[in-house]
Design a protein around this motif. Structure first.
Motif, PDB file in Angstrom:
ATOM      1  N   LYS A 199       0.823  -1.205   0.000  1.00 31.53           N
ATOM      2  CA  LYS A 199       0.000   0.000   0.000  1.00 31.53           C
ATOM      3  C   LYS A 199       0.863   1.263   0.000  1.00 31.53           C
ATOM      4  CE  LYS A 199      -4.121   1.986   1.977  1.00 31.53           C
ATOM      5  NZ  LYS A 199      -5.288   1.767   2.797  1.00 31.53           N
ATOM      6  N   ALA A 200       1.983   1.234   0.698  1.00 33.77           N
ATOM      7  CA  ALA A 200       2.869   2.400   0.751  1.00 33.77           C
ATOM      8  C   ALA A 200       3.416   2.734  -0.635  1.00 33.77           C
ATOM      9  CB  ALA A 200       4.005   2.155   1.730  1.00 33.77           C
ATOM     10  N   GLN A 201       3.803   1.710  -1.409  1.00 36.10           N
ATOM     11  CA  GLN A 201       4.334   1.954  -2.754  1.00 36.10           C
ATOM     12  C   GLN A 201       3.249   2.498  -3.684  1.00 36.10           C
ATOM     13  OE1 GLN A 201       4.916  -0.989  -1.117  1.00 36.10           O
ATOM     14  NE2 GLN A 201       7.054  -1.537  -1.346  1.00 36.10           N
ATOM     15  N   VAL A 202       2.033   1.979  -3.547  1.00 36.92           N
ATOM     16  CA  VAL A 202       0.922   2.454  -4.370  1.00 36.92           C
ATOM     17  C   VAL A 202       0.613   3.912  -4.050  1.00 36.92           C
ATOM     18  CG1 VAL A 202      -1.550   2.180  -4.811  1.00 36.92           C
ATOM     19  CG2 VAL A 202      -0.073   0.169  -4.737  1.00 36.92           C
ATOM     20  N   LEU A 203       0.571   4.253  -2.766  1.00 35.47           N
ATOM     21  CA  LEU A 203       0.294   5.634  -2.373  1.00 35.47           C
ATOM     22  C   LEU A 203       1.398   6.583  -2.823  1.00 35.47           C
ATOM     23  CD1 LEU A 203      -1.151   5.064   1.203  1.00 35.47           C
ATOM     24  CD2 LEU A 203      -2.402   5.784  -0.843  1.00 35.47           C
ATOM     25  N   LYS A 204       2.647   6.126  -2.764  1.00 29.58           N
ATOM     26  CA  LYS A 204       3.768   6.955  -3.206  1.00 29.58           C
ATOM     27  C   LYS A 204       3.699   7.205  -4.717  1.00 29.58           C
ATOM     28  CE  LYS A 204       8.802   7.213  -3.049  1.00 29.58           C
ATOM     29  NZ  LYS A 204      10.029   6.542  -2.629  1.00 29.58           N
ATOM     30  N   ALA A 205       3.378   6.161  -5.478  1.00 28.28           N
ATOM     31  CA  ALA A 205       3.247   6.316  -6.931  1.00 28.28           C
ATOM     32  C   ALA A 205       2.097   7.256  -7.268  1.00 28.28           C
ATOM     33  CB  ALA A 205       3.033   4.961  -7.592  1.00 28.28           C
ATOM     34  N   PHE A 206       1.016   7.189  -6.502  1.00 31.44           N
ATOM     35  CA  PHE A 206      -0.120   8.092  -6.719  1.00 31.44           C
ATOM     36  C   PHE A 206       0.264   9.528  -6.393  1.00 31.44           C
ATOM     37  CE2 PHE A 206      -3.982  10.107  -4.837  1.00 31.44           C
ATOM     38  CZ  PHE A 206      -4.654  10.310  -6.024  1.00 31.44           C
ATOM     39  N   LYS A 207       0.965   9.715  -5.275  1.00 35.39           N
ATOM     40  CA  LYS A 207       1.357  11.061  -4.838  1.00 35.39           C
ATOM     41  C   LYS A 207       2.245  11.746  -5.872  1.00 35.39           C
ATOM     42  CE  LYS A 207       3.793  13.465  -1.133  1.00 35.39           C
ATOM     43  NZ  LYS A 207       4.513  13.321   0.143  1.00 35.39           N
ATOM     44  N   TYR A 208       3.207  11.011  -6.433  1.00 35.41           N
ATOM     45  CA  TYR A 208       4.151  11.595  -7.378  1.00 35.41           C
ATOM     46  C   TYR A 208       3.749  11.385  -8.838  1.00 35.41           C
ATOM     47  CZ  TYR A 208       7.083  12.268  -3.311  1.00 35.41           C
ATOM     48  OH  TYR A 208       7.565  12.663  -2.087  1.00 35.41           O
TER      49      TYR A 208
ATOM     50  N   ILE B 144      -1.829   5.413 -11.666  1.00 33.63           N
ATOM     51  CA  ILE B 144      -2.861   5.433 -10.637  1.00 33.63           C
ATOM     52  C   ILE B 144      -3.613   6.764 -10.679  1.00 33.63           C
ATOM     53  CG2 ILE B 144      -3.314   5.259  -8.165  1.00 33.63           C
ATOM     54  CD1 ILE B 144      -0.756   3.525  -8.028  1.00 33.63           C
ATOM     55  N   LEU B 145      -4.932   6.670 -10.741  1.00 36.42           N
ATOM     56  CA  LEU B 145      -5.787   7.847 -10.829  1.00 36.42           C
ATOM     57  C   LEU B 145      -6.446   8.197  -9.500  1.00 36.42           C
ATOM     58  CD1 LEU B 145      -7.542   6.901 -14.184  1.00 36.42           C
ATOM     59  CD2 LEU B 145      -5.575   8.405 -13.870  1.00 36.42           C
ATOM     60  N   LYS B 146      -6.824   7.169  -8.724  1.00 36.34           N
ATOM     61  CA  LYS B 146      -7.532   7.410  -7.465  1.00 36.34           C
ATOM     62  C   LYS B 146      -7.316   6.227  -6.532  1.00 36.34           C
ATOM     63  CE  LYS B 146     -12.097   7.141  -7.370  1.00 36.34           C
ATOM     64  NZ  LYS B 146     -13.535   7.445  -7.523  1.00 36.34           N
TER      65      LYS B 146
ATOM     66  N   SER C 244      -8.519  -0.393  -2.394  1.00 38.57           N
ATOM     67  CA  SER C 244      -8.474  -0.552  -3.845  1.00 38.57           C
ATOM     68  C   SER C 244      -8.047   0.767  -4.484  1.00 38.57           C
ATOM     69  CB  SER C 244      -9.845  -0.973  -4.384  1.00 38.57           C
ATOM     70  OG  SER C 244     -10.797   0.035  -4.157  1.00 38.57           O
ATOM     71  N   PHE C 245      -7.736   0.699  -5.775  1.00 37.01           N
ATOM     72  CA  PHE C 245      -7.385   1.911  -6.493  1.00 37.01           C
ATOM     73  C   PHE C 245      -7.852   1.803  -7.936  1.00 37.01           C
ATOM     74  CE2 PHE C 245      -3.718  -0.891  -6.774  1.00 37.01           C
ATOM     75  CZ  PHE C 245      -3.275  -0.775  -8.085  1.00 37.01           C
ATOM     76  N   GLN C 246      -8.071   2.962  -8.533  1.00 35.78           N
ATOM     77  CA  GLN C 246      -8.437   3.041  -9.940  1.00 35.78           C
ATOM     78  C   GLN C 246      -7.209   3.520 -10.694  1.00 35.78           C
ATOM     79  OE1 GLN C 246     -11.353   5.997 -10.971  1.00 35.78           O
ATOM     80  NE2 GLN C 246     -11.946   4.921 -12.819  1.00 35.78           N
ATOM     81  N   ALA C 247      -6.952   2.891 -11.831  1.00 34.51           N
ATOM     82  CA  ALA C 247      -5.767   3.243 -12.610  1.00 34.51           C
ATOM     83  C   ALA C 247      -6.050   3.053 -14.095  1.00 34.51           C
ATOM     84  CB  ALA C 247      -4.585   2.375 -12.198  1.00 34.51           C
TER      85      ALA C 247
END
Length: 73
Positions: free
Chosen positions: A2-11, A33-35, A40-43
């Motif tokens: 989850k941390a890697q997904v959130l980091k990719a979303f942030k940047y 990643i869009l949301k 879960s996430f939308q991409a």
């Protein structure tokens, strides 16, 4: 994961990820990643060429895409 997904979303990074579907099939996908919402996430998936929903628990691995710049000397 989850941390890697959130980091990719942030940047706003593209990531290459290994993903396991509900039926057990594993695929390699390049996504943007869009949301992110909850677990879960939308991409945008470049493999399917459309927006898709993914479960964070089903991401086996992910790496940011390294973009190499070409220089003319």
């Amino acid at each position: 994961m989850k941390a890697q997904v959130l980091k990719a979303f942030k940047y706003q990074q593209l990531i290459d990820m290994m993903y396991i579907a509900n039926d057990g099939t594993i695929s390699k996908r390049r996504v943007k990643i869009l949301k992110v919402s909850g677990d879960s996430f939308q991409a945008y998936c470049f493999l399917r060429r459309e927006k898709r929903h993914f479960k964070i628990d089903h991401v086996l691995s992910c790496m940011p895409v390294q973009v190499k710049e070409r220089q003319i000397v």
